[in-house]
Design an enzyme around this catalytic site. Structure first.
Site, PDB file in Angstrom:
ATOM      1  CD  GLN A  25     -42.187  32.448 -41.255  1.00 52.22           C
ATOM      2  OE1 GLN A  25     -43.432  32.978 -41.177  1.00 52.22           O
ATOM      3  NE2 GLN A  25     -41.943  31.611 -41.175  1.00 52.22           N
ATOM      4  CG  ASP A  69     -35.718  32.890 -46.116  1.00 52.72           C
ATOM      5  OD1 ASP A  69     -36.885  32.684 -46.694  1.00 52.72           O
ATOM      6  OD2 ASP A  69     -35.325  32.267 -45.106  1.00 52.72           O
ATOM      7  CG  HIS A 105     -35.510  28.868 -40.906  1.00 55.77           C
ATOM      8  ND1 HIS A 105     -34.959  27.964 -41.320  1.00 55.77           N
ATOM      9  CD2 HIS A 105     -36.827  28.548 -40.220  1.00 55.77           C
ATOM     10  CE1 HIS A 105     -35.763  26.706 -41.113  1.00 55.77           C
ATOM     11  NE2 HIS A 105     -36.668  27.044 -40.431  1.00 55.77           N
ATOM     12  CE  LYS A 165     -41.978  28.398 -43.669  1.00 58.05           C
ATOM     13  NZ  LYS A 165     -42.189  27.551 -42.323  1.00 58.05           N
ATOM     14  CB  CYS A 179     -35.207  26.176 -37.628  1.00 58.74           C
ATOM     15  SG  CYS A 179     -36.010  24.808 -37.909  1.00 58.74           S
TER      16      CYS A 179
END
Lengths: 404, 144
Positions: free
Chosen positions: A196, A193, A116, A219, A359
């Site tokens: 997700q 990261d 991203h 999220k 993104c």
């Protein structure tokens, strides 16, 4: 409404709407909304600042949230948890604080092509400022990363490796354990990261080999504006503060200041205590549902959607051929139809999807597609929604004037 | 107008069968327009004579139906007109997209009026104006 998983989500009670944009942000259950509201209704005060009862309570609520997050991702100590606004801010903090003070010319930074923009632009900045090189681990069209790529793209002068655990475009899980192993072999710091991954699977920062791990509350059904940075205590203690100001100091003189210990050192200014309380409630909610149920439902929905897409002419999906590895994310295109048109047409049937480059412009270029449409599901979605979505997809080409 | 009708009106002619899609050799002006959020990329080429009349113009590149059709309609309108007139038309179009155009302005927009209801689809406004913004830039950067 027969889907009991929607019970706690008022916004989903109207069956008219199908919300398939969960990779962008999830919905919040009433337990989270109530926790935020209760904070403001009963103990609202600036945590850490006052010495009166409300402030003591709001401080306790905030610190309780920190402990809950620590447990949620397997951190050893709750002081390894820094609250930020979101994953983007967490990565920027690492880049500005650790990156700019430890990376220099001649060093290398490695990311993957699946990142991203929020896990790319901060490293572009560090590379530009310091003169360090920026290297990309490439993936196959299915999102697979080979062992050779990991070996070759993390050379011995690498100081930092940053990778998403799950791609926000392909839904595929990256081989984080292999990447972090190689990173540590060359003495680099590993950033993961988890924007997700935290909503979809259990996270154990130690098993991942993560020196830093970031995720966004919104999220995982928490309010917007609360995010997390996990960092190994020894790293955090060695780092200079990112933002300067109130609540992050030990003492201040006219021309100097002694900073507070971790984590306060990195939490300048009034914190988002209500957001943290909401995040704690969201974690309780996720754990109560259980990741086994969450992934079971996502896998079933992904299989149904992918099997359906395969039968629709001119329509193709991206990423792994195995639906169970999509983490709820199905990115697709319809030949001759721009994803923005697809999204507008689905919107007329009250189906919410994302269209564009999500993104992740370099990944789209790498895959050779200008843009894509993305349906991303969570455990509260159901089969009837997928079926309605597939019926709507079949009509898109005729809306755009094609004969078939 | 409903989304369905917008698509019907604009796509039939202009997206599937654009009149001005292609490339020309030796254009007077050439410029790329990009919509970073959706990946739309167009190139405008203009042939303008000494008196400032747009003799010919084409667009190429890829994009959504809204951006492609809007571009084609725009070129339909400005070919044969002076650059001043085309700037006036652009102004009228931008005002229409914001829902602020007068009846007179709507009149000079002719077929482009079909895009007026894009104002109700905020996400698509930047698609509709991509070609127009690019043309505006061509004339701004090439003042006579």
């Amino acid at each position: 409404m027969t889907n009991i998983f929607k019970n706690d989500f008022e916004i989903l009670h109207d069956d008219k709407y199908i919300y398939f944009d969960n990779a962008a942000t999830t919905q919040r259950p009433k337990q989270v909304i109530n926790a935020v509201s209760e904070f403001y209704r009963t103990i609202n005060s600036n945590p850490l600042r006052g010495l009166y009862k409300w402030s003591v309570k709001s401080t306790a609520a905030y610190e309780n949230a920190r402990s809950k997050v620590a447990e949620f991702i397997g951190a050893e100590d709750s002081s390894e948890i820094i609250f930020t606004r979101n994953s983007t801010e967490s990565i920027n903090l690492i880049a500005h604080s650790w990156g700019l003070s430890n990376i220099k010319e001649g060093d290398n930074i490695t990311v993957t092509i699946l990142e991203h923009h929020s896990n790319l632009l901060p490293w572009q900045m560090v590379s530009r400022v310091t003169g360090a090189s920026l290297t990309f681990i490439e993936c196959s069209s299915d999102g697979e990363i080979s062992d050779e790529e990991i070996l070759n793209k993390i050379p011995s002068n690498t100081k930092l490796v940053s990778a998403a655990e799950i791609s926000n475009v392909l839904g595929v899980r990256l081989p984080i354990e292999k990447i972090s192993k190689r990173a540590h072999e060359v003495g680099a710091v590993m950033v993961v990261d988890g924007a997700q991954s935290a909503p979809h699977k259990p996270v154990d920062v130690k098993a991942l080999g993560a020196d830093f791990f970031v995720f966004s509350g919104h999220k995982v059904m928490a309010p917007m504006g609360i995010g997390v940075l996990y960092g190994k205590l020894s790293l955090l203690e060695s780092m200079p503060p990112f933002l300067l100001g109130g609540e992050m100091i030990e003492s201040v003189s006219r021309y100097d200041a002694v900073f507070a210990p971790v984590p306060e050192k990195f939490e300048a200014g009034t914190v988002n205590a209500a957001g943290a309380v909401g995040l704690a409630a969201a974690i309780d909610y996720v754990e109560n549902i259980g990741f086994d149920i969450i992934s079971q439902r996502e896998e079933k929905l992904c299989r149904l959607m992918i099997e359906g897409i395969k039968t629709i002419p001119f329509t193709k999906y991206f990423g792994s051929r195995i639906p169970e590895t999509h983490s709820g994310i199905v990115t697709f295109n319809i030949e001759g139809c721009h994803p923005h048109d697809v999204s507008s047409i689905l919107d007329t049937e009250n189906i919410c999807i994302r269209a564009g480059q999500h993104c992740a412009q370099p990944l789209h270029e790498h895959l050779g597609i200008p843009a894509s449409a993305r349906a991303s599901m969570y455990f509260y979605n159901d089969e009837s929604e997928v079926e309605r979505f597939l019926e709507a997809l079949k009509k898109v080409r005729s809306w755009l004037g094609y004969g078939n | 107008m409903e989304t369905k009708d917008i698509y019907r009106e604009i796509i039939n002619e202009h997206n599937l069968h654009p009149s001005h899609h292609g490339e020309i050799s030796n254009p007077t002006y050439e410029m790329d327009g990009v919509n970073p959020s959706c990946g739309d990329k167009i190139k405008l080429q203009f042939k303008v004579d000494d008196s400032g009349i747009i003799e010919d113009a084409v667009f190429s590149g890829s994009g959504c139906a809204v951006s492609q059709a809007s571009c084609d309609i725009m070129l339909d309108l400005v070919i044969g007109k002076s650059r001043e007139e085309s700037e006036r038309i652009t102004e009228a179009f931008m005002r229409m997209i914001k829902g602020e155009a007068s009846d007179e302005e709507l009149e000079i927009l002719e077929e482009a009026e079909a895009l007026a209801d894009i104002a109700h689809m905020p996400a698509r406004v930047k698609c509709a104006v991509l070609g127009w913004r690019t043309m505006e830039k061509i004339f701004k950067e090439n003042r006579q």
